[in-house]
Write a protein that holds these residues in place. Sequence first.
Motif, PDB file in Angstrom:
ATOM      1  N   HIS A 149       0.853  -1.193   0.000  1.00  0.00           N
ATOM      2  CA  HIS A 149       0.000   0.000   0.000  1.00  0.00           C
ATOM      3  C   HIS A 149       0.885   1.238   0.000  1.00  0.00           C
ATOM      4  O   HIS A 149       1.631   1.486   0.952  1.00  0.00           O
ATOM      5  N   ALA A 199      -2.806   5.563   8.001  1.00  0.00           N
ATOM      6  CA  ALA A 199      -2.097   4.756   9.000  1.00  0.00           C
ATOM      7  C   ALA A 199      -1.920   3.319   8.556  1.00  0.00           C
ATOM      8  O   ALA A 199      -1.305   2.518   9.282  1.00  0.00           O
ATOM      9  N   ASP A 200      -2.431   2.947   7.378  1.00  0.00           N
ATOM     10  CA  ASP A 200      -2.350   1.564   6.935  1.00  0.00           C
ATOM     11  C   ASP A 200      -1.395   1.379   5.755  1.00  0.00           C
ATOM     12  O   ASP A 200      -1.398   0.339   5.097  1.00  0.00           O
ATOM     13  N   ASP A 218       2.289   0.886   3.987  1.00  0.00           N
ATOM     14  CA  ASP A 218       3.641   0.420   4.288  1.00  0.00           C
ATOM     15  C   ASP A 218       4.687   1.155   3.457  1.00  0.00           C
ATOM     16  O   ASP A 218       5.874   0.845   3.512  1.00  0.00           O
ATOM     17  N   LEU A 227       3.617   5.616   9.364  1.00  0.00           N
ATOM     18  CA  LEU A 227       4.057   4.436   8.621  1.00  0.00           C
ATOM     19  C   LEU A 227       3.979   3.171   9.462  1.00  0.00           C
ATOM     20  O   LEU A 227       4.215   3.189  10.672  1.00  0.00           O
ATOM     21  N   GLN A 228       3.690   2.066   8.786  1.00  0.00           N
ATOM     22  CA  GLN A 228       3.760   0.763   9.425  1.00  0.00           C
ATOM     23  C   GLN A 228       5.213   0.441   9.775  1.00  0.00           C
ATOM     24  O   GLN A 228       6.136   0.911   9.110  1.00  0.00           O
ATOM     25  N   PRO A 229       5.458  -0.340  10.834  1.00  0.00           N
ATOM     26  CA  PRO A 229       6.840  -0.750  11.149  1.00  0.00           C
ATOM     27  C   PRO A 229       7.498  -1.408   9.931  1.00  0.00           C
ATOM     28  O   PRO A 229       6.895  -2.235   9.251  1.00  0.00           O
ATOM     29  N   GLY A 246       8.135   0.199   7.308  1.00  0.00           N
ATOM     30  CA  GLY A 246       7.665   0.896   6.115  1.00  0.00           C
ATOM     31  C   GLY A 246       8.727   1.780   5.488  1.00  0.00           C
ATOM     32  O   GLY A 246       9.715   2.171   6.127  1.00  0.00           O
ATOM     33  N   LYS A 261      11.396   2.920   8.243  1.00  0.00           N
ATOM     34  CA  LYS A 261      11.068   2.967   9.652  1.00  0.00           C
ATOM     35  C   LYS A 261      11.486   1.638  10.282  1.00  0.00           C
ATOM     36  O   LYS A 261      11.265   0.577   9.682  1.00  0.00           O
TER      37      LYS A 261
END
Length: 385
Positions: A216, A279-280, A282, A309-311, A313, A383
């Motif tokens: 995403h 928030a979803d 990556d 960002l996702q971890p 990401g 990240k």
Amino acid sequence: MSETALSPQPLAPPPGLRERLRERLRRWRLAKIASPSFQRWAARNPLTRRRARHDAARLYDLVVGFVYAQVLQACVSLDLFERLRDGPMRIEALAHAVGIAPDRMESLCQAAASLDLLRREGDGLYGLGDLGAASLGVPGLDQMIRHHQAFYRDMADPVALLRGETEPELARFWSYVRSSDVDPDTARTYSALMASSQDLVAEETLDTVDLSGIAHLADIGGGTGRFLSHVARRAANLRLTLMDLPGVIDAARPVLADIGLDSRIRCLPGSFLQDPLPADADAISLIRVLYDHDDDVVRRLLGRVFAALQPGGRLIVSEPMSGGHEPSRSGDAYFGFYTMAMTTGRPRSPARHMQLLAEAGFQAPKALATRRPFLTGVVEARKPA
């Protein structure tokens, strides 16, 4: 006064013998170049005259370059390249088509031919030159050149611009940079200009970065979705989100619908400095966003991107960049003064980008080499997982 200012600062090591000799030689060389008598001698000497004449021609082009730019502006404003696309035309026909006296049209065509924009095909007959033909194949170049009329006026007194004594037109045109409350007409105007020049930047960016492993991608400050439309063509299974100001998103929706991507690209209206970021995702891309803003805003935005960002990401930054220790014409001369006229932002070197990314918490920031760095530079970071 701070403790840092009071504490003794480490002294730089004294230059070695080789460095001192190199600096002395450089100063001697510059003193010679600045001497009129040496220039006359160098222009006659068989060993130096080629370099002397080359440097003299370069200096002359800088002195008169503003006229060259206005010749290009006139050709574009009069649509000469498009008129000559199908073949040469006579001066009288061109003059009649654009409402300019034949003798003055001939002056313009001669000037354009000297710059390889047009080509003289015979007495009173002109066709496209190599650069004029090339300009037809660069999406958005004509709009960029027309837009330069405002930039020319802002640069009419560069010293006043440097001192902050003027009210630049570009600052009014790009007013959205300082405010999230932009009327729809203004949003459509600047979005159209950005979109017209975005195709080459998008292609250069996507030829440089690797999208594999991304599920995403959210493009923040993405205008009417030009960059994401290129992504959509290259990655059929990638989820895509476009975020920009409400007025810009309103302009983006019919554009995306026209190209059949309205169901593929989710549109999210909002300010990237005030409203929640996706928030979803990556991966997040910032395409020609950071150079619009000063460091404090950039730090704030990077902090918000890091948090969203996702971890693990990825962040992709693509924009005009300074050459840093090796100044570049595009990044430092053109965009350095362009952002000054905008009265906000500045081009940053890849090293400076990586420093700001590290400050925000990103790991392994790296600069990626682009094929055409005068179009854009690319920096990536992750990240922590």
